[in-house]
Design an enzyme around this catalytic site. Sequence first.
Site, PDB file in Angstrom:
ATOM      1  N   ARG A 286       0.770  -1.215  -0.018  1.00 24.44           N
ATOM      2  CA  ARG A 286       0.125   0.137   0.070  1.00 24.44           C
ATOM      3  C   ARG A 286       0.611   1.367   0.084  1.00 24.44           C
ATOM      4  O   ARG A 286       0.496   2.095  -0.826  1.00 24.44           O
ATOM      5  CB  ARG A 286      -1.142  -0.113   1.073  1.00 24.44           C
ATOM      6  CG  ARG A 286      -2.012   1.204   1.167  1.00 24.44           C
ATOM      7  CD  ARG A 286      -1.858   2.172   1.695  1.00 24.44           C
ATOM      8  NE  ARG A 286      -1.479   2.223   3.074  1.00 24.44           N
ATOM      9  CZ  ARG A 286      -0.272   2.817   3.402  1.00 24.44           C
ATOM     10  NH1 ARG A 286       0.335   3.646   2.793  1.00 24.44           N
ATOM     11  NH2 ARG A 286       0.065   2.603   4.849  1.00 24.44           N
TER      12      ARG A 286
ATOM     13  N   GLU B  91       4.133   9.858   7.549  1.00 19.35           N
ATOM     14  CA  GLU B  91       3.077  10.689   7.190  1.00 19.35           C
ATOM     15  C   GLU B  91       2.476  11.502   8.538  1.00 19.35           C
ATOM     16  O   GLU B  91       1.201  11.855   8.788  1.00 19.35           O
ATOM     17  CB  GLU B  91       1.812   9.912   6.729  1.00 19.35           C
ATOM     18  CG  GLU B  91       2.087   9.378   5.440  1.00 19.35           C
ATOM     19  CD  GLU B  91       1.966   9.925   4.457  1.00 19.35           C
ATOM     20  OE1 GLU B  91       1.575  11.144   4.307  1.00 19.35           O
ATOM     21  OE2 GLU B  91       2.145   9.415   3.248  1.00 19.35           O
TER      22      GLU B  91
HETATM   23  P1  TGC Z   1       2.191  25.499   9.829  1.00 20.41           P
HETATM   24  O1  TGC Z   1       2.717  26.895  10.135  1.00 20.41           O
HETATM   25  O2  TGC Z   1       1.177  24.949  10.718  1.00 20.41           O
HETATM   26  O3  TGC Z   1       1.721  25.441   8.555  1.00 20.41           O
HETATM   27  C1  TGC Z   1       2.646  25.704   7.283  1.00 20.41           C
HETATM   28  C2  TGC Z   1       1.634  26.111   6.160  1.00 20.41           C
HETATM   29  O4  TGC Z   1       1.120  25.016   5.837  1.00 20.41           O
HETATM   30  C3  TGC Z   1      -0.451  24.839   5.639  1.00 20.41           C
HETATM   31  N1  TGC Z   1      -0.782  23.477   6.218  1.00 20.41           N
HETATM   32  C4  TGC Z   1      -1.206  22.596   5.495  1.00 20.41           C
HETATM   33  N2  TGC Z   1      -1.698  22.759   3.996  1.00 20.41           N
HETATM   34  C5  TGC Z   1      -2.227  21.762   3.314  1.00 20.41           C
HETATM   35  N3  TGC Z   1      -2.678  20.625   4.141  1.00 20.41           N
HETATM   36  C6  TGC Z   1      -2.137  20.285   5.175  1.00 20.41           C
HETATM   37  N4  TGC Z   1      -2.061  19.283   6.204  1.00 20.41           N
HETATM   38  C7  TGC Z   1      -1.563  21.462   6.141  1.00 20.41           C
HETATM   39  N5  TGC Z   1      -1.211  21.733   7.522  1.00 20.41           N
HETATM   40  C8  TGC Z   1      -0.754  23.071   7.505  1.00 20.41           C
HETATM   41  C9  TGC Z   1      -0.502  25.904   6.642  1.00 20.41           C
HETATM   42  O5  TGC Z   1      -1.901  26.691   6.872  1.00 20.41           O
HETATM   43  C10 TGC Z   1       0.535  26.938   6.518  1.00 20.41           C
HETATM   44  O6  TGC Z   1       0.053  27.512   5.207  1.00 20.41           O
HETATM   45  P2  TGC Z   1       0.454  29.349   5.300  1.00 20.41           P
HETATM   46  O7  TGC Z   1      -0.188  29.646   3.959  1.00 20.41           O
HETATM   47  O8  TGC Z   1       0.022  29.953   6.325  1.00 20.41           O
HETATM   48  O9  TGC Z   1       2.067  29.297   5.222  1.00 20.41           O
HETATM   49  O10 TGC Z   1       3.423  24.332  10.122  1.00 20.41           O
HETATM   50  P3  TGC Z   1       4.303  24.025  10.992  1.00 20.41           P
HETATM   51  O11 TGC Z   1       5.810  24.204  10.517  1.00 20.41           O
HETATM   52  O12 TGC Z   1       3.984  24.527  12.358  1.00 20.41           O
HETATM   53  O13 TGC Z   1       4.304  22.279  11.133  1.00 20.41           O
HETATM   54  C11 TGC Z   1       2.740  21.838  11.362  1.00 20.41           C
HETATM   55  C12 TGC Z   1       2.738  20.200  11.353  1.00 20.41           C
HETATM   56  C13 TGC Z   1       3.647  19.683  12.470  1.00 20.41           C
HETATM   57  C14 TGC Z   1       1.462  19.731  11.611  1.00 20.41           C
HETATM   58  C15 TGC Z   1       3.450  19.549  10.055  1.00 20.41           C
HETATM   59  O14 TGC Z   1       4.621  20.147   9.634  1.00 20.41           O
HETATM   60  C16 TGC Z   1       3.387  18.368  10.195  1.00 20.41           C
HETATM   61  O15 TGC Z   1       2.401  17.521   9.434  1.00 20.41           O
HETATM   62  N6  TGC Z   1       4.408  17.459  10.308  1.00 20.41           N
HETATM   63  C17 TGC Z   1       4.648  16.161  10.016  1.00 20.41           C
HETATM   64  C18 TGC Z   1       5.286  15.505   9.051  1.00 20.41           C
HETATM   65  C19 TGC Z   1       4.907  14.655   8.075  1.00 20.41           C
HETATM   66  O16 TGC Z   1       3.929  14.012   8.256  1.00 20.41           O
HETATM   67  N7  TGC Z   1       5.950  13.811   7.505  1.00 20.41           N
HETATM   68  C20 TGC Z   1       5.501  12.972   6.371  1.00 20.41           C
HETATM   69  C21 TGC Z   1       6.712  12.855   5.420  1.00 20.41           C
HETATM   70  S1  TGC Z   1       6.242  11.870   3.865  1.00 20.41           S
HETATM   71  C22 TGC Z   1       5.872  10.523   4.522  1.00 20.41           C
HETATM   72  O17 TGC Z   1       5.925  10.122   5.524  1.00 20.41           O
HETATM   73  C23 TGC Z   1       5.487   9.514   3.601  1.00 20.41           C
HETATM   74  S2  TGC Z   1       5.380   7.694   4.005  1.00 20.41           S
HETATM   75  C24 TGC Z   1       4.759   7.202   2.529  1.00 20.41           C
HETATM   76  C25 TGC Z   1       4.447   5.873   2.679  1.00 20.41           C
HETATM   77  O18 TGC Z   1       5.330   5.020   2.456  1.00 20.41           O
HETATM   78  O19 TGC Z   1       3.268   5.444   2.650  1.00 20.41           O
HETATM   79  P1  FAD Z   2      11.001  12.911  14.909  1.00 18.50           P
HETATM   80  O1  FAD Z   2      10.383  14.155  14.138  1.00 18.50           O
HETATM   81  O2  FAD Z   2      12.328  13.006  15.364  1.00 18.50           O
HETATM   82  O3  FAD Z   2       9.986  12.578  16.268  1.00 18.50           O
HETATM   83  C1  FAD Z   2      10.516  11.670  17.121  1.00 18.50           C
HETATM   84  C2  FAD Z   2       9.291  11.682  18.315  1.00 18.50           C
HETATM   85  O4  FAD Z   2       9.233  13.004  18.788  1.00 18.50           O
HETATM   86  C3  FAD Z   2       8.073  11.310  17.647  1.00 18.50           C
HETATM   87  O5  FAD Z   2       7.496  10.316  18.654  1.00 18.50           O
HETATM   88  C4  FAD Z   2       7.364  12.605  17.560  1.00 18.50           C
HETATM   89  O6  FAD Z   2       5.734  12.461  17.851  1.00 18.50           O
HETATM   90  C5  FAD Z   2       7.748  13.168  18.698  1.00 18.50           C
HETATM   91  N1  FAD Z   2       7.891  14.880  18.503  1.00 18.50           N
HETATM   92  C6  FAD Z   2       8.289  15.611  17.304  1.00 18.50           C
HETATM   93  N2  FAD Z   2       7.990  16.765  17.566  1.00 18.50           N
HETATM   94  C7  FAD Z   2       7.073  16.840  18.621  1.00 18.50           C
HETATM   95  C8  FAD Z   2       6.287  17.890  19.304  1.00 18.50           C
HETATM   96  N3  FAD Z   2       6.421  19.367  18.781  1.00 18.50           N
HETATM   97  N4  FAD Z   2       5.538  17.630  20.405  1.00 18.50           N
HETATM   98  C9  FAD Z   2       5.714  16.227  20.972  1.00 18.50           C
HETATM   99  N5  FAD Z   2       6.235  15.231  20.412  1.00 18.50           N
HETATM  100  C10 FAD Z   2       7.094  15.634  19.127  1.00 18.50           C
HETATM  101  N6  FAD Z   2       9.328  10.717   4.534  1.00 18.50           N
HETATM  102  C11 FAD Z   2       9.359  10.973   3.420  1.00 18.50           C
HETATM  103  O7  FAD Z   2       9.448  12.440   3.209  1.00 18.50           O
HETATM  104  N7  FAD Z   2       8.759  10.320   2.112  1.00 18.50           N
HETATM  105  C12 FAD Z   2       8.919   9.076   2.509  1.00 18.50           C
HETATM  106  O8  FAD Z   2       8.339   8.338   1.326  1.00 18.50           O
HETATM  107  C13 FAD Z   2       8.787   8.473   3.778  1.00 18.50           C
HETATM  108  N8  FAD Z   2       8.753   7.096   3.863  1.00 18.50           N
HETATM  109  C14 FAD Z   2       8.827   6.724   4.927  1.00 18.50           C
HETATM  110  C15 FAD Z   2       8.857   5.044   5.270  1.00 18.50           C
HETATM  111  C16 FAD Z   2       9.152   4.483   6.318  1.00 18.50           C
HETATM  112  C17 FAD Z   2       9.205   3.037   6.694  1.00 18.50           C
HETATM  113  C18 FAD Z   2       9.429   5.337   7.680  1.00 18.50           C
HETATM  114  C19 FAD Z   2       9.893   4.792   8.915  1.00 18.50           C
HETATM  115  C20 FAD Z   2       9.365   6.846   7.532  1.00 18.50           C
HETATM  116  C21 FAD Z   2       9.117   7.271   6.278  1.00 18.50           C
HETATM  117  N9  FAD Z   2       9.165   8.686   6.108  1.00 18.50           N
HETATM  118  C22 FAD Z   2       8.864   9.362   4.809  1.00 18.50           C
HETATM  119  C23 FAD Z   2       9.659   9.824   7.155  1.00 18.50           C
HETATM  120  C24 FAD Z   2       8.385   9.812   8.373  1.00 18.50           C
HETATM  121  O9  FAD Z   2       7.710  10.804   7.682  1.00 18.50           O
HETATM  122  C25 FAD Z   2       9.128  10.370   9.375  1.00 18.50           C
HETATM  123  O10 FAD Z   2      10.023   9.226  10.024  1.00 18.50           O
HETATM  124  C26 FAD Z   2       8.135  11.050  10.483  1.00 18.50           C
HETATM  125  O11 FAD Z   2       7.426  12.358   9.908  1.00 18.50           O
HETATM  126  C27 FAD Z   2       8.730  11.226  11.839  1.00 18.50           C
HETATM  127  O12 FAD Z   2       9.837  11.780  11.899  1.00 18.50           O
HETATM  128  P2  FAD Z   2      11.148  11.324  12.629  1.00 18.50           P
HETATM  129  O13 FAD Z   2      11.088  10.106  12.307  1.00 18.50           O
HETATM  130  O14 FAD Z   2      12.365  12.212  11.954  1.00 18.50           O
HETATM  131  O15 FAD Z   2      10.965  11.572  13.981  1.00 18.50           O
END
Ligand code: TGC
Ligand code: FAD
Length: 392
Positions: free
Chosen positions: A97, A371
């Site tokens: 997935r 995510e």
């Molecule tokens: P913040 O100041 O809240 O927001 C910055 C700007 O982004 C807008 N925004 C969004 N827009 C669209 N969709 C959303 N879900 C949005 N969330 C926020 C927001 O309105 C703002 O826009 P603007 O116009 O005012 O600049 O940002 P922050 O720096 O305080 O961070 C917020 C936080 C922590 C929620 C965000 O950075 C976050 O979601 N962190 C988690 C990172 C994450 O999910 N990484 C995923 C990496 S990809 C991945 O994991 C792929 S796995 C794939 C797989 O194998 O299935």
């Molecule tokens: P960190 O951000 O270092 O977090 C460590 C811990 O601290 C977590 O428990 C978190 O919840 C906690 N934490 C962080 N900030 C706060 C806060 N402000 N308050 C309280 N707690 C907090 N990324 C991509 O871009 N593309 C991909 O395709 C992708 N695929 C992935 C596939 C796998 C198998 C894995 C494991 C990860 C993948 N990721 C990808 C990355 C993934 O999105 C990150 O691992 C995830 O967003 C968390 O980041 P980190 O691992 O650096 O943890």
Amino acid sequence: MKPDLFQAPDYYQIDDLLSDEHKMVRDAARSWVKREVSPIIEEYAQRAEFPKQIIKGLADIGAFGPYIPQEYGGAGLDQISYGLIMQEIERGDSGVRSTASVQSSLVMYPIFKYGTEAQRKKYLPKLASGEFMGCFGLTEPDHGSNPGGMTTNFKEEGEYYVLNGAKLWISNAPFADLAVVWAKDASGRIHGLIVERGMEGFTTPETHNKWSLRASATGELIFDNVKVPKENLLPGKSGLGAPLGCLDSARFGIAWGAIGAAMDCYDTALRYAKERIQFDKPIGGTQLQQKKLAEMITEITKAQLLAWRLGVLRDQGKATSAQISMAKRNNVDMAIKIAREARQILGGMGITGEYSIMRHMMNLESVITYEGTHDIHLLITGMDITGLSAFS
Ligand code: TGC
Ligand code: FAD
């Protein structure tokens, strides 16, 4: 591995909420998973290898770009169909997935949404057919939950942007033909760039020794003065909201996908509990095992309703990012708890590769982290209901 005897639970007749097209799409994905994924997935997970031969089948069931319009090679389906496809694929394996999620929501979606018409025509049909595979580079070694702090950057040099930096934990990276990479320009603004395999200075080393998502290939993206042609920048949206907008789509798919993993664990545990005799009766006849199974089906049913309602809202263009966060967090948490309980019902057999439960359980440890982690999604809900950010 045991033959795939999966029978999908539908305790609240949720099928009645689905159209004939939804059921057709879902059933096609279900049969394909039974035929092509279940028989081989345990072996590939044990070997820590992505089964590349299933790419064409994923394309055929519409898993690459389910909601991308047909003129670009997508399946032109609605959001509930997309969710159902993800549910069925993750019923087989979260790593499979993942491959489909990344291709659809994190590669095709940004090209479709933020790309030029020339970029759409060049990349989308080949991504839909699986001829091209893509990956999405947001996370960095020092910036996971806080992607806005990224340091990967590019600067203009004649006809090119010169890209430097590194991304970590990137699904599909080791075999991807192209990467949608998020990087800062000279002023610190985030943009998406399409980086193609073969560009000088671009490498994708594989990440080994994972105990989770072993059938999915994960790697790094390294950019050492990579000259990216200017026409590869996605011009439609910049700022952190651009990559986060893609995450909305992928997190929605995960909210559905996790239900599939949970269903598979529940169905396996239910069958086992009815067949396994201890103290001269099936263990399913004991109160403790019934409590586990009854709680599982209750939680699956609640998750199904949450996902279905979210799908309706997405199809109406009314779903908020915070609603998507709630569903991703709840449904993955539900699935991982069910996997742990289901494993206990199988006793010692639960730790073997004869059954899918332990593999789901280990996979879900990644799904609950990527995510956006479980805690980050809680804080997104907290921010939404209070209006106060716990991040800054
Ligand atoms: P913040 O100041 O809240 O927001 C910055 C700007 O982004 C807008 N925004 C969004 N827009 C669209 N969709 C959303 N879900 C949005 N969330 C926020 C927001 O309105 C703002 O826009 P603007 O116009 O005012 O600049 O940002 P922050 O720096 O305080 O961070 C917020 C936080 C922590 C929620 C965000 O950075 C976050 O979601 N962190 C988690 C990172 C994450 O999910 N990484 C995923 C990496 S990809 C991945 O994991 C792929 S796995 C794939 C797989 O194998 O299935
Ligand atoms: P960190 O951000 O270092 O977090 C460590 C811990 O601290 C977590 O428990 C978190 O919840 C906690 N934490 C962080 N900030 C706060 C806060 N402000 N308050 C309280 N707690 C907090 N990324 C991509 O871009 N593309 C991909 O395709 C992708 N695929 C992935 C596939 C796998 C198998 C894995 C494991 C990860 C993948 N990721 C990808 C990355 C993934 O999105 C990150 O691992 C995830 O967003 C968390 O980041 P980190 O691992 O650096 O943890």
